[in-house]
Write an enzyme that holds these catalytic residues in place. Sequence first.
Site, short mmCIF file in Angstrom:
data_model
loop_
_atom_site.label_atom_id
_atom_site.label_comp_id
_atom_site.label_asym_id
_atom_site.label_seq_id
_atom_site.Cartn_x
_atom_site.Cartn_y
_atom_site.Cartn_z
N CYS A 193 -3.06 -66.02 -43.57
CA CYS A 193 -3.97 -65.48 -42.53
C CYS A 193 -5.10 -64.47 -42.78
O CYS A 193 -6.09 -64.22 -42.08
CB CYS A 193 -3.22 -64.92 -41.39
SG CYS A 193 -1.87 -65.80 -40.94
N HIS A 246 -6.23 -56.64 -36.92
CA HIS A 246 -5.57 -57.99 -37.35
C HIS A 246 -4.94 -58.43 -35.99
O HIS A 246 -5.06 -59.55 -35.51
CB HIS A 246 -4.68 -57.96 -38.44
CG HIS A 246 -4.20 -59.26 -38.75
ND1 HIS A 246 -4.91 -60.31 -39.33
CD2 HIS A 246 -2.91 -59.83 -38.96
CE1 HIS A 246 -4.23 -61.32 -39.39
NE2 HIS A 246 -2.88 -61.09 -39.41
N PHE A 275 0.52 -64.03 -44.16
CA PHE A 275 2.04 -64.56 -44.58
C PHE A 275 1.82 -64.38 -46.22
O PHE A 275 0.77 -64.80 -46.65
CB PHE A 275 2.44 -65.89 -44.38
CG PHE A 275 2.65 -66.01 -42.47
CD1 PHE A 275 3.04 -64.72 -41.97
CD2 PHE A 275 3.41 -67.00 -42.24
CE1 PHE A 275 3.57 -64.82 -40.71
CE2 PHE A 275 3.98 -67.30 -40.88
CZ PHE A 275 4.06 -66.21 -40.12
N GLU A 288 0.57 -52.24 -37.72
CA GLU A 288 -0.77 -52.07 -38.08
C GLU A 288 -0.94 -50.77 -37.13
O GLU A 288 -1.93 -49.89 -37.57
CB GLU A 288 -1.66 -53.25 -37.42
CG GLU A 288 -3.08 -53.03 -37.72
CD GLU A 288 -3.87 -54.17 -37.22
OE1 GLU A 288 -5.24 -54.34 -37.75
OE2 GLU A 288 -3.35 -55.06 -36.67
N HIS A 295 -4.98 -67.07 -32.67
CA HIS A 295 -4.88 -66.79 -34.13
C HIS A 295 -5.34 -68.10 -34.96
O HIS A 295 -4.77 -69.04 -34.70
CB HIS A 295 -3.36 -66.47 -34.46
CG HIS A 295 -3.29 -65.78 -36.09
ND1 HIS A 295 -4.58 -65.78 -36.92
CD2 HIS A 295 -2.26 -65.30 -36.49
CE1 HIS A 295 -4.07 -65.43 -37.92
NE2 HIS A 295 -3.00 -64.93 -37.87
N LYS A 352 -8.14 -61.48 -31.57
CA LYS A 352 -6.89 -62.64 -31.34
C LYS A 352 -6.38 -62.69 -29.72
O LYS A 352 -6.03 -63.57 -29.46
CB LYS A 352 -5.91 -62.51 -32.10
CG LYS A 352 -6.43 -62.85 -33.49
CD LYS A 352 -5.19 -62.55 -34.81
CE LYS A 352 -5.53 -62.76 -36.19
NZ LYS A 352 -6.33 -61.73 -36.63
#
Length: 409
Positions: free
Chosen positions: A164, A304, A397, A315, A338, A333
């Site tokens: 990502c 993010h 990831f 975060e 996403h 998002k």
Amino acid sequence: MGHADTGVAVTGVGVVTPAGADEHTFWAGLCAGRSVARRCDELAGLPVDFACPVDGLDLDTAVGGRSVWRMARFVKLALIAARQAVADAGLSPDDWDGTRVGVVLGVGVGGVSLLVDNLRKLDEEGPETVSPLLVPMMIPNAAAGELAIALRAHGPSLAPATACASGATAIAVGRDLLTSGRCDAVVAGGAEAALTPLVVSAFAKLGALSTRTCDPAGASRPFAADRDGFVLGEGAAVVVLERTADALARGGRPRALLAGAGFSTDGHHPTAPAPDGHGAQWAVEAALHQAGWAPGEVGHINAHGTSTPLNDAMETALISRLFPHRPSVTAPKGVLGHTLAAAGAIEAVATVLTLEQGIVPPIANLDALPDGFELDCVTKAPRHQPVERAVSHSFGFGGHNVALAFARV
């Protein structure tokens, strides 16, 4: 902290997203603050049957030409975005020295739908029915290769795969190619088209997706107390990067400065972020250091913000610790879902537009922050805020972390 590096500029942007397939439609959709998630026929019958697809665009017509038949969907998305970005920059392959132009295009999974289709043919009809073009269409670097062909770019071409974070990694690498002198222009971004039953089922089994099937448009809710996972999306975004001096010398128009970029790796877990956010913080601190900024000089964070319990908590801890002055926070998002490898590049474009417009888009579906989340999240409506310096976060990831530091021109 010293003077900001004004060495690299964003001179062109291009986007193909679930909220719009050009810069202006995309920005209007983002500022509307409403999720575009919907049920998808191809996902019918699955435990999660909704996503954020790119609608209303005939990709084959948009790409045009005779070579479109050999391109996977993610490649077509990348090519459309790249053409927009190059045109926006006022550049043309007819005029540049292609040996000095690089392409860096982040991809997460590549042509997975083609792989699935051909596996079905192999099982049902035998090896003779497998496409001779499966390999060149499926491989993750196909987008970087096709962009280089289309743009007659003969400098370095790379396809970073950091899940990502791939789109943001590509932009950070593009900056390095310019500051090292290897390239005079870099076309950088990310693309992803993985809305297949297999991929959606896999993310669902992992526990990463929202299961709010009764309310797809309310499912992606970054930083909300009742968030339960992300909504899968698809898309592409590309920026043109040049050394600022070169752009000005040719009469180009810098839209924002890419003042710094930082990378780090958690080294913690294949899918879960390090919960304290220190791995991510190293990337943000590296970007700030390269830009020559103190944390207190940052006015805005493009988070993010995946809408997963683990990411948003990590975060929040990171932002609260590093930016106690509470810069405004948005998380695209919520609207877009996403888009995996494309997300960091799409959010980089959103950050550039925030700097240009002095507007921070709201986070969709965010009514209340959890107790203990001390963030200045923009909700309900766009906020008019003159932003001079902003940071965009991307985490993937594998523990990949990237932060991009953008300054207003």
